[in-house]
Every structure is written in C-alpha cells, then in structure tokens.
Motif scaffolding. Structure first.
Motif, mmCIF file in Angstrom:
data_model
loop_
_atom_site.group_PDB
_atom_site.id
_atom_site.type_symbol
_atom_site.label_atom_id
_atom_site.label_comp_id
_atom_site.label_asym_id
_atom_site.label_seq_id
_atom_site.Cartn_x
_atom_site.Cartn_y
_atom_site.Cartn_z
ATOM 1 N N SER A 201 30.004 32.498 42.465
ATOM 2 C CA SER A 201 31.211 31.802 42.893
ATOM 3 C C SER A 201 31.276 30.455 42.180
ATOM 4 O O SER A 201 30.250 29.898 41.792
ATOM 5 C CB SER A 201 31.207 31.614 44.400
ATOM 6 N N PRO A 202 32.468 29.896 41.987
ATOM 7 C CA PRO A 202 32.578 28.583 41.349
ATOM 8 C C PRO A 202 31.843 27.520 42.166
ATOM 9 O O PRO A 202 31.828 27.567 43.384
ATOM 10 C CB PRO A 202 34.085 28.315 41.340
ATOM 11 N N VAL B 33 36.280 31.087 48.896
ATOM 12 C CA VAL B 33 36.431 32.131 47.888
ATOM 13 C C VAL B 33 36.772 33.473 48.523
ATOM 14 O O VAL B 33 37.611 34.204 48.034
ATOM 15 C CB VAL B 33 35.153 32.247 47.028
ATOM 16 N N HIS C 191 43.199 37.851 48.649
ATOM 17 C CA HIS C 191 43.912 36.613 48.938
ATOM 18 C C HIS C 191 45.418 36.855 48.957
ATOM 19 O O HIS C 191 46.162 36.131 49.607
ATOM 20 C CB HIS C 191 43.531 35.546 47.914
ATOM 21 N N SER D 116 43.655 37.959 43.386
ATOM 22 C CA SER D 116 42.355 37.296 43.336
ATOM 23 C C SER D 116 42.476 35.834 43.764
ATOM 24 O O SER D 116 43.571 35.298 43.927
ATOM 25 C CB SER D 116 41.800 37.370 41.910
ATOM 26 N N PHE D 117 41.349 35.192 43.926
ATOM 27 C CA PHE D 117 41.309 33.795 44.344
ATOM 28 C C PHE D 117 42.008 32.908 43.319
ATOM 29 O O PHE D 117 42.743 31.979 43.688
ATOM 30 C CB PHE D 117 39.855 33.350 44.543
ATOM 31 N N ASP D 118 41.798 33.178 42.023
ATOM 32 C CA ASP D 118 42.428 32.372 40.970
ATOM 33 C C ASP D 118 43.949 32.480 41.036
ATOM 34 O O ASP D 118 44.659 31.478 40.921
ATOM 35 C CB ASP D 118 41.937 32.814 39.588
ATOM 36 N N ARG D 119 44.457 33.692 41.206
ATOM 37 C CA ARG D 119 45.913 33.881 41.303
ATOM 38 C C ARG D 119 46.466 33.211 42.566
ATOM 39 O O ARG D 119 47.566 32.706 42.568
ATOM 40 C CB ARG D 119 46.252 35.370 41.319
ATOM 41 N N TYR D 120 45.682 33.236 43.638
ATOM 42 C CA TYR D 120 46.077 32.585 44.888
ATOM 43 C C TYR D 120 46.216 31.072 44.665
ATOM 44 O O TYR D 120 47.209 30.464 45.069
ATOM 45 C CB TYR D 120 45.028 32.894 45.958
ATOM 46 N N GLU D 121 45.232 30.469 44.001
ATOM 47 C CA GLU D 121 45.282 29.037 43.711
ATOM 48 C C GLU D 121 46.480 28.702 42.816
ATOM 49 O O GLU D 121 47.163 27.701 43.030
ATOM 50 C CB GLU D 121 43.975 28.589 43.050
ATOM 51 N N GLU D 122 46.745 29.532 41.795
ATOM 52 C CA GLU D 122 47.901 29.314 40.913
ATOM 53 C C GLU D 122 49.209 29.363 41.709
ATOM 54 O O GLU D 122 50.105 28.548 41.491
ATOM 55 C CB GLU D 122 47.945 30.386 39.811
#
Length: 165
Positions: free
Chosen positions: A58-59, A67, A76, A147-153
């Motif tokens: 995880s980051p 996450v 997410h 995904s988590f990255d797409r959720y943050e974006e």
C-alpha cells in the motif's frame, strides 16, 4: 538425511529444497519438489501478469483503512456510490438498500412515488447522476474498475466542480 549424488558429485542433503532427487518417492523429496514447483509457477505468473493486487504494497502516505473499501463494498466505486445514495436519501430524494446481502453490486432503489427496483452498479450510478444534476449537487461516478486511485481522482474532480459553482 543422506546426501544426494548426481554424476559423482554431492549436491546436498536428501530432501532439501536446494536439492532433491526428483525420482525419489520419499515424503521429504516430494515436499521439496512441490514447494519448488509452486515457487516457480508463482514467479512465472508475476513475470507474465505483474504482482497480484492483494500482494501489492500500500502507499506509504495512505493507511490501510483508507486503501481498503468499507464493508460490505468490494470496490471504492461501490463505496462512493453508496455514500452518494446515502446523501440523496438524507434529502428525501430516494430510498435505497443493497439489493442482496451477499452482493454489493446490486442496489434496491425507490424514488418517491415509485416502487423499489433492483439496479446494477452502472444503472444506480446513472440514476444518482441524474438526481444530482437535477438538484445541483456536484457528483461524478468513479470509473471502472473502481480502484483507490480512480476514487481519489474522482474526489479531486468533484472538489474542482464545487469550486466552479
């Protein structure tokens, strides 16, 4: 344990993972062979497909709770949709619940004056988007696969929409 000889050379102890007699049928040689086969197949899968998602680190800046999506959601994308449906339900624009306890991809949603219907994730996202647009609420769905990255974006884009209003 006896040492193995191949072509007159001593390879190592009989039944270790470093060296074993593939023709031997003793339990320790079978176990060593199976472990070596599993490790080889895993390396081949990683080389072909990359590291599996459940084994990726995880980051550092995101704690594990941030996450992983909340239960009962699996992605997410579903969690974001559930949060927005909660918001819309709080305003009285719809009533919703999970379509089935074991499936977070189905949503049972009823608008005022209508019977509840089962919606798949993308259908529920379209309904939430339509109501949010009608009521002037900035909202965007999380793109597939969620995904988590797409959720943050998506959250960043929603904040930008809020700042434009």
């Amino acid at each position: 344990m006896e040492r193995i000889r191949v072509e007159g050379r001593v390879l190592g102890k009989h039944g270790t993972t470093l060296s074993y007699d593939s023709g031997c049928r003793c339990q320790s040689c079978k176990a060593a062979h199976n472990k070596k086969s599993r490790d080889y197949k895993r390396r081949q899968r990683i080389q072909k497909n990359g590291i599996p998602p459940h084994e990726r680190p995880s980051p550092d800046d995101a704690p594990l709770a941030k996450v992983a999506p909340r239960a009962p959601y699996k992605t997410h994308r579903q969690q974001h949709l559930g949060d927005s449906l909660d918001l819309l339900q709080g305003h009285g624009w719809l009533v919703w619940e999970l379509g089935r306890e074991d499936s977070p991809t189905l949503f049972s949603i009823a608008e005022p004056g209508f019977r509840a219907a089962i919606y798949r994730t993308w259908e529920a996202e379209a309904l939430a988007q339509r109501i949010a647009d009608r009521e002037g609420i900035p909202w965007l769905p999380v793109p597939y696969p969620g995904s988590f990255d797409r959720y943050e974006e998506t959250l960043t884009k929603i904040r930008a929409l809020e700042n434009q209003q």
